[in-house]
Design a protein around this motif. Structure first.
Motif, PDB file in Angstrom:
ATOM      1  N   HIS A 105     -15.909 -19.081  43.313  1.00  0.00           N
ATOM      2  CA  HIS A 105     -15.494 -17.779  42.786  1.00  0.00           C
ATOM      3  C   HIS A 105     -16.679 -17.017  42.197  1.00  0.00           C
ATOM      4  O   HIS A 105     -16.711 -15.783  42.250  1.00  0.00           O
ATOM      5  N   GLU A 108     -18.348 -15.613  45.170  1.00  0.00           N
ATOM      6  CA  GLU A 108     -17.512 -14.536  45.695  1.00  0.00           C
ATOM      7  C   GLU A 108     -17.677 -13.259  44.865  1.00  0.00           C
ATOM      8  O   GLU A 108     -17.833 -12.167  45.415  1.00  0.00           O
ATOM      9  N   ARG A 109     -17.652 -13.386  43.525  1.00  0.00           N
ATOM     10  CA  ARG A 109     -17.811 -12.209  42.662  1.00  0.00           C
ATOM     11  C   ARG A 109     -19.165 -11.539  42.885  1.00  0.00           C
ATOM     12  O   ARG A 109     -19.268 -10.316  42.925  1.00  0.00           O
ATOM     13  N   LYS A 112     -19.088  -9.780  46.221  1.00  0.00           N
ATOM     14  CA  LYS A 112     -18.261  -8.566  46.140  1.00  0.00           C
ATOM     15  C   LYS A 112     -19.012  -7.433  45.459  1.00  0.00           C
ATOM     16  O   LYS A 112     -18.787  -6.264  45.772  1.00  0.00           O
ATOM     17  N   ASP A 115     -21.059  -6.223  48.421  1.00  0.00           N
ATOM     18  CA  ASP A 115     -20.238  -5.752  49.538  1.00  0.00           C
ATOM     19  C   ASP A 115     -18.769  -5.954  49.173  1.00  0.00           C
ATOM     20  O   ASP A 115     -18.273  -7.086  49.174  1.00  0.00           O
ATOM     21  N   SER A 116     -18.093  -4.874  48.854  1.00  0.00           N
ATOM     22  CA  SER A 116     -16.711  -4.977  48.350  1.00  0.00           C
ATOM     23  C   SER A 116     -15.729  -5.500  49.409  1.00  0.00           C
ATOM     24  O   SER A 116     -14.609  -5.867  49.073  1.00  0.00           O
ATOM     25  N   ILE A 118     -16.014  -8.240  51.025  1.00  0.00           N
ATOM     26  CA  ILE A 118     -16.037  -9.705  51.047  1.00  0.00           C
ATOM     27  C   ILE A 118     -15.034 -10.254  50.057  1.00  0.00           C
ATOM     28  O   ILE A 118     -15.017  -9.865  48.897  1.00  0.00           O
ATOM     29  N   LYS A 119     -14.192 -11.167  50.517  1.00  0.00           N
ATOM     30  CA  LYS A 119     -13.288 -11.888  49.620  1.00  0.00           C
ATOM     31  C   LYS A 119     -12.817 -13.152  50.317  1.00  0.00           C
ATOM     32  O   LYS A 119     -12.787 -13.226  51.541  1.00  0.00           O
ATOM     33  N   THR A 120     -12.467 -14.138  49.513  1.00  0.00           N
ATOM     34  CA  THR A 120     -11.965 -15.378  50.095  1.00  0.00           C
ATOM     35  C   THR A 120     -10.528 -15.160  50.523  1.00  0.00           C
ATOM     36  O   THR A 120      -9.793 -14.388  49.929  1.00  0.00           O
TER      37      THR A 120
END
Length: 185
Positions: A105, A108-109, A112, A115-116, A118-120
């Motif tokens: 996480h 991931e943060r 993000k 690049d907004s 991108i998310k799991t």
């Protein structure tokens, strides 16, 4: 007639003011209750911006109640079991296994923030997520991913009581820093 319409206008104005005061009171009560529950559960720190929007008296009452609730919880035993950061170290009280498993996480943060899009995806494995990140950010090497996953996957084994030592955790933090450093345009 003019007096009657003036009285009606005055009555409507008074009712409107009373209505606005009631709505304001209900909204403030809801926000205070929500903030109180977030503080009590440990989701909100004293530094959150919208918490500062509450009146000082309400804020102090919430903070006092949260402190009182925290003081009711039993104190942890002195000394930490294996798998936790020991007293007097920078990692005091940290459960290495939980920290390693939650590190996806953190990555991931950071991704993000660059690049907004991108998310799991909830059932997605860490290895799949890291491969997607690596495709987007070519500075992340295969060696970094392999090093990350070797420690991460050790923590997934439920039979291992102490999957990560303090030295491995420090190494792991260095890997996370290196991955996050490569997450840039």
């Amino acid at each position: 007639m003019a007096l009657g319409s003036a009285a009606v206008s005055l009555l409507v104005g008074a009712l409107l003011v009373v209505f606005l005061l009631v709505v304001n009171s209900l909204v403030n009560h809801h926000l205070r209750r929500k903030a109180y529950l977030r503080i009590q559960r440990g989701y909100m720190s004293r530094n959150e911006i919208y918490f500062l929007d509450l009146p000082k008296r309400a804020r102090n009452l919430l903070l006092d109640e949260a402190d009182r609730q925290r003081s009711l919880k039993p104190a942890p035993p002195s000394g930490f079991p294996a798998g936790y950061g020991q007293e007097g170290t920078p990692y005091e009280g940290i459960n290495y296994q939980s920290a390693v498993l939650n590190s996806v996480h953190v990555i991931e943060r950071r991704a993000k923030a660059v690049d907004s899009a991108i998310k799991t995806k909830p059932p997605e494995k860490a290895s799949t997520f890291l491969q997607r990140i690596q495709a987007r950010f070519p500075g992340i090497t295969d060696e970094l991913i392999i090093s990350y996953l070797s420690i991460y996957e050790k923590c997934l084994d439920p039979d291992d009581e102490v999957p990560v030592s303090a030295a491995e955790y420090e190494e792991f933090l260095g890997i996370i820093v290196a991955i996050c450093h490569e997450l840039k345009d």
